[in-house]
Structures are given as C-alpha cells and as structure tokens.
Design an enzyme around this catalytic site. Structure first.
Site, PDB file in Angstrom:
ATOM      1  N   LYS A   1       0.843  -1.206   0.000  1.00  0.00           N
ATOM      2  CA  LYS A   1       0.000   0.000   0.000  1.00  0.00           C
ATOM      3  C   LYS A   1       0.869   1.244   0.000  1.00  0.00           C
ATOM      4  O   LYS A   1       1.912   1.272   0.653  1.00  0.00           O
ATOM      5  CB  LYS A   1      -0.872   0.025   1.268  1.00  0.00           C
TER       6      LYS A   1
ATOM      7  N   GLU B   1       1.113  -5.267   4.307  1.00  0.00           N
ATOM      8  CA  GLU B   1       0.231  -5.942   5.275  1.00  0.00           C
ATOM      9  C   GLU B   1      -0.094  -7.340   4.774  1.00  0.00           C
ATOM     10  O   GLU B   1      -0.056  -7.587   3.560  1.00  0.00           O
ATOM     11  CB  GLU B   1      -1.094  -5.169   5.421  1.00  0.00           C
TER      12      GLU B   1
ATOM     13  N   HIS C   1     -15.982  -4.696   4.830  1.00  0.00           N
ATOM     14  CA  HIS C   1     -15.520  -3.340   5.110  1.00  0.00           C
ATOM     15  C   HIS C   1     -16.536  -2.675   6.025  1.00  0.00           C
ATOM     16  O   HIS C   1     -17.669  -2.412   5.628  1.00  0.00           O
ATOM     17  CB  HIS C   1     -15.393  -2.554   3.799  1.00  0.00           C
TER      18      HIS C   1
ATOM     19  N   ASN D   1     -10.932   8.423   8.207  1.00  0.00           N
ATOM     20  CA  ASN D   1     -11.360   9.518   7.338  1.00  0.00           C
ATOM     21  C   ASN D   1     -11.752  10.708   8.205  1.00  0.00           C
ATOM     22  O   ASN D   1     -12.542  10.560   9.135  1.00  0.00           O
ATOM     23  CB  ASN D   1     -12.536   9.101   6.471  1.00  0.00           C
TER      24      ASN D   1
ATOM     25  N   ARG E   1     -13.448  13.465   7.478  1.00  0.00           N
ATOM     26  CA  ARG E   1     -14.479  14.288   6.828  1.00  0.00           C
ATOM     27  C   ARG E   1     -15.864  13.702   7.127  1.00  0.00           C
ATOM     28  O   ARG E   1     -15.962  12.583   7.635  1.00  0.00           O
ATOM     29  CB  ARG E   1     -14.263  14.244   5.319  1.00  0.00           C
TER      30      ARG E   1
ATOM     31  N   VAL F   1     -20.171  10.309   2.546  1.00  0.00           N
ATOM     32  CA  VAL F   1     -21.369  10.196   1.718  1.00  0.00           C
ATOM     33  C   VAL F   1     -22.467   9.446   2.485  1.00  0.00           C
ATOM     34  O   VAL F   1     -23.627   9.856   2.493  1.00  0.00           O
ATOM     35  CB  VAL F   1     -21.045   9.449   0.402  1.00  0.00           C
TER      36      VAL F   1
HETATM   37  C1  MV4 Z   1      -6.849  -4.297   2.475  1.00  0.00           C
HETATM   38  C2  MV4 Z   1      -7.545  -5.382   1.915  1.00  0.00           C
HETATM   39  C3  MV4 Z   1      -7.157  -6.659   2.296  1.00  0.00           C
HETATM   40  N1  MV4 Z   1      -6.130  -6.820   3.150  1.00  0.00           N
HETATM   41  N2  MV4 Z   1      -5.839  -4.513   3.327  1.00  0.00           N
HETATM   42  C4  MV4 Z   1      -8.946  -0.886  -0.111  1.00  0.00           C
HETATM   43  C5  MV4 Z   1      -9.195   0.539   0.221  1.00  0.00           C
HETATM   44  C6  MV4 Z   1      -8.310   0.864   1.352  1.00  0.00           C
HETATM   45  N3  MV4 Z   1      -9.043   1.632   2.306  1.00  0.00           N
HETATM   46  C7  MV4 Z   1      -7.852  -0.428   1.902  1.00  0.00           C
HETATM   47  N4  MV4 Z   1      -8.349  -1.458   1.024  1.00  0.00           N
HETATM   48  C8  MV4 Z   1      -8.137  -2.759   1.277  1.00  0.00           C
HETATM   49  N5  MV4 Z   1      -7.156  -3.021   2.164  1.00  0.00           N
HETATM   50  C9  MV4 Z   1      -5.494  -5.756   3.645  1.00  0.00           C
HETATM   51  N6  MV4 Z   1      -4.470  -5.960   4.475  1.00  0.00           N
HETATM   52  C10 MV4 Z   1      -8.568  -5.127   1.011  1.00  0.00           C
HETATM   53  C11 MV4 Z   1      -8.858  -3.816   0.669  1.00  0.00           C
HETATM   54  C12 MV4 Z   1      -9.912  -3.651  -0.292  1.00  0.00           C
HETATM   55  C13 MV4 Z   1     -11.104  -3.038   0.025  1.00  0.00           C
HETATM   56  C14 MV4 Z   1     -11.343  -2.508   1.281  1.00  0.00           C
HETATM   57  C15 MV4 Z   1     -12.521  -1.898   1.568  1.00  0.00           C
HETATM   58  C16 MV4 Z   1     -13.511  -1.799   0.589  1.00  0.00           C
HETATM   59  C17 MV4 Z   1     -13.296  -2.310  -0.642  1.00  0.00           C
HETATM   60  C18 MV4 Z   1     -12.102  -2.932  -0.949  1.00  0.00           C
HETATM   61  C19 MV4 Z   1     -11.915  -3.445  -2.230  1.00  0.00           C
HETATM   62  C20 MV4 Z   1     -10.736  -4.049  -2.520  1.00  0.00           C
HETATM   63  C21 MV4 Z   1      -9.731  -4.150  -1.578  1.00  0.00           C
END
Ligand code: MV4
Length: 451
Positions: free
Chosen positions: A158, A200, A208, A290, A292, A295
């Site tokens: 990331k 990570e 989520h 976040n 802010r 939505v």
């Molecule tokens: C992750 C993950 C899986 N494992 N981290 C995507 C947006 C950012 N806020 C972090 N994200 C993710 N981090 C680890 N260690 C999967 C995602 C992710 C995701 C997270 C939230 C909502 C949609 C997503 C779509 C793809 C990947």
C-alpha cells in the site's frame, strides 16, 4: 454560534449542509462553478459566489478563490463537505490563517491521518488492532521480502499517501514482489508526490465496516455504531447499511471502543470515520481514518436520530456534543443506495445529460438526499452521483422491502441511472442473507447469478 457559513461543495452534500445551517439559524453562502449556475444548491443558499470555470481543479479545488469568497461575504466558517478540499491540510490551515473556522479537525490531524502508514503506527501504538504488517515504510526489496516471508503470502502493498483504494497491489508470491513494489512506488510518487510503501497481510474475504465517531473540543468522544460498506465496485461504494449483518452486539461494543480510542489518541475534534476490515472469525483490523463527513452518513442518522452534520457545525463553533454515549440508541435497520447517473450494464459508464424527469416517492422511513430536480443537468465534469435513497425499517428485511418499493416507484427520464442495478443487488439471495464481503459485486452479481 457562527453567523454565516460558506459551503465549499456542490450537489447533494452542499444541499444537506445548507439545510443543517438553516436549522441552526446560520446564514449561508454557496459557491459554484460556471457549470453549476443553475444548480439546486445555488438556488437554496442565501447567497452564492461563482468561483471559477467548470473543471474541478479551477473551481471546487481552487482554495484561493474559495477563501476569497468567504472573506468577501463575511463568512466566519467553511464547511468542506466530502471530497474536494475536505481532507487537504493546507486548505484547513489557510482557512485558520484567514480567521475562518474550518469545519473539521485541525490541519495536523488531517495530515497525520492522511499518511496511512503513520496512521497505522499511531493506532498500533495506541493498542487499536491493525492488520499484521510492516512497522514502517519498506526501505528496500530485501526488507520487503523478509517482512512478506514472515507474514506469509498473499500480502498487500500500500502507498503511505494512498487511501480509498489508490496505490494498492495484492502480491501472491515472492517472485511478484520486486516488480510490483517498483511499479507501485513510482505510481505513488507520481500521484501523491511520495513513493513510500508499506506491507500488510492480505485479508481474503473481509467485510468493510466503518465506525462513525463524533468528538468535541472538551475531548468528549462518542461512537454512533458501524456501517457495512462492503458492497462496492472498484472502490466506488454502491450500497451501505447499518447495523452490519456481520457484527454482533458484543463485536459492536469492541469496534466502538476501538474507534473511540483511535479518535482520543489523536485528540480528534469533529466528525470522523474509523475504517476496519472484519474477517470471518469476528476479528477486526484498523485500516484508515477519514477526517471528513462521509457520503453514507445518513444511514447512521436514520439509525440513531443524531444530526451528524449539525453536530459538526456545533462542535466546530466550540459547543459541546448534544449527547453522551449512554443516550445513543441504535434503532432498527437503515440502508442507503447511491444512485448514479451511470449505466450498470456497461461498467457504470457515466450517463451525463438533462434529467427530464426525477421523482422518488417519500413515505415513512424514506429519506432522499439529492442535488437535482426535474430539468437539472448532470455535468460530465463532476461525480455522477445524483442522489442517495435511504430507507429505514424495524429490521433488515423491512428496510430492504421499503427500499425495493421506493426504487420500483421512482420515475426517471433523460439519463441512465443505477436504479435497475440497485434493484438487482436488493434481489440477490446472498445479499438478502447478509452474506457479503468486499468481493460481492465481482463474485455474486454476474448476469447468471442470483444465488
Ligand atoms: C486491504 C484489503 C485486504 N487486506 N488490506 C482498499 C481501500 C483501502 N481503504 C484499503 N483497502 C483494502 N485493504 C489488507 N491488508 C482489502 C482492501 C480492499 C477493500 C477494502 C474496503 C472496501 C473495498 C475494498 C476493495 C478491494 C480491496
């Protein structure tokens, strides 16, 4: 309390903030680009100032013009809404330097949570669970290899300055790591001016889930429960709900405590959202905060009755939070559909043009937040979201039924909308059972699938 607030945004969120100001007896100043002269938010504000030509970079991101508009109109505060300048620490600082209150946390807190690697370290040190991963940015490939080996593949790399889905890569084996790290890092350097990356363990089938917090200047912090935002396509959220079908009462308490701890750790003030990933075993991990209004905040407003935008304004003016944790109740179930001017059958391609007809019926437990009316123009310069439909029900099935009835009765013409796509989500058997994770759209919404 403020006498006059400038709303540095457009569309439905500008209308939402304008209404909150009206309720607090605050005079309002709208800003608009040359493309938005006839927009709803301009019509409902007490006064409006044109701040530039249509492109976002020249208008809604033009901080000098926006601050000038605030000075000229005598606004004592600016509400940034979401997107645009809402998480730009330089903008928050420039407001304060001009004696204008930025309705949000301080510039330092925005900056510290904007650096996702730093946010992760801060939360880990405070005892908030984070995804197993690197303590700092990875310096070189050798170090990255070692960390990934320890974590076990797959891992996710990331960008420290990324966030919201930008600068991410899933790595399945050591052979992929070197090239991916180089590529992602130079992409991040181009996009965010900083190529720092961290690693990570990749969580495969996560939900989520995010927790809404509110904090005032006295240091009181409350949480307003979670929202499940798993249903997204390419990091564009399509539907959010609360409570999450994956969160039990005891897990909600733990998530809320973790979110409050996160906010307290950085002396947070204003509304904020703490994002977590939730695995199938009830374990949760902090990923981002976040700083802010979001939505999807109406989902939480429907569930708790707390006016989150109103509280943002009140605490920014130095007032105390309206309630304590013990006075907050989670009642029933709420779902939000984000209606886009886009074609759900064609990869959500935007569908700009004139909305010849726009009619969504209201009723008990139905809220529509929109910035358009019949005759409005959807401009290709801006985000294609035209409305949010939020439905409340005594329980999840009732909220789903109400949303289905509402969307089925909606009348739109002139542009394509995602209403048919949303109806398909609502009818999906996995969705109806609450079996969703962040892969729901790719895995469960193929044309031949309904579960
Ligand atoms: C992750 C993950 C899986 N494992 N981290 C995507 C947006 C950012 N806020 C972090 N994200 C993710 N981090 C680890 N260690 C999967 C995602 C992710 C995701 C997270 C939230 C909502 C949609 C997503 C779509 C793809 C990947």
């Amino acid at each position: 309390m403020f006498e006059r607030v400038l709303i540095a945004n457009r569309g439905e969120i500008a209308c939402r903030i304008l209404q909150a100001c009206r309720e607090l007896k605050i005079k309002t100043v709208a800003i608009y680009s040359e493309a938005d002269a006839n927009s709803l938010h301009v019509q409902i504000a007490d006064q409006a100032v044109c701040i530039g030509p249509p492109p976002n970079a020249d208008s809604y991101l033009n901080s000098a013009n926006i601050i000038s508009a605030a000075v000229i109109t005598g606004a004592d505060a600016i509400h940034p809404g979401y997107g645009n300048l809402s998480e730009d620490p330089n903008f928050a600082e420039a407001c304060e330097a001009c004696g204008i209150v930025f309705i949000g946390p301080g510039a330092e807190v925005i900056a510290s949570m904007g650096d996702k690697a730093q946010a992760r370290r801060t939360m880990r040190d405070a005892g908030v669970p984070v995804v197993p991963g690197s303590a700092d940015g990875v310096r070189d490939l050798g170090e990255a290899r070692e960390i990934a080996e320890d974590l076990g593949y797959p891992v996710m790399i990331k960008a420290a300055r990324g966030g919201g889905g930008r600068g991410l890569r899933v790595i399945h084996n050591p052979e992929q790591l070197g090239a991916a790290l180089d590529q992602a890092s130079s992409e991040a350097r181009n996009a965010f001016g900083n190529g720092e990356m961290y690693i990570e363990r990749y969580l495969e089938n996560a939900r989520h889930v995010e927790v809404q917090v509110l904090a005032d200047r006295d240091g009181s912090v409350v949480h307003l429960g979670e929202r499940d935002c798993s249903i997204q396509y390419r990091h564009q959220k399509l539907l959010e709900e609360s409570p999450s079908p994956g969160v039990s009462r005891s897990l909600r308490r733990k998530l809320g405590e973790a979110a409050i701890r996160a906010a307290e750790t950085v002396d947070y003030c204003n509304a904020g959202t703490v994002e977590f990933l939730l695995d199938g075993k009830g374990r949760f991990y902090f990923i981002e905060m976040n700083t802010r209004i979001q939505v999807e905040h109406p989902v939480t407003e429907m569930l708790t009755g707390v006016d989150i935008v109103g509280e943002q304004i009140r605490v920014a003016a130095g007032e105390k939070l309206i309630c304590e944790q013990g006075q907050i109740w989670f009642n029933g179930h709420a779902i939000e559909c984000r209606i886009l001017a886009a074609d759900g059958d064609r990869d959500f391609a935007p569908s700009p043009g004139c909305i010849e007809e726009w009619e969504v019926p209201s009723g008990p437990g139905v809220r529509v937040d929109t910035g358009v009316t019949s005759g409005s123009e959807v401009s290709s310069y801006y985000d294609p979201m035209i409305a949010k439909v939020i439905c409340w029900g005594q329980d999840r099935p009732a909220a789903i039924a109400r949303m289905e009835a509402t969307l089925q009765s909606a009348k739109t013409a002139g542009i394509r909308t995602t209403i048919p796509y949303h109806l398909r989500i609502l009818g999906n058997a996995y969705f109806r059972r609450g079996e969703v994770d962040i892969h729901f759209i790719e895995r469960r919404m193929g044309l031949d699938e309904g579960g």
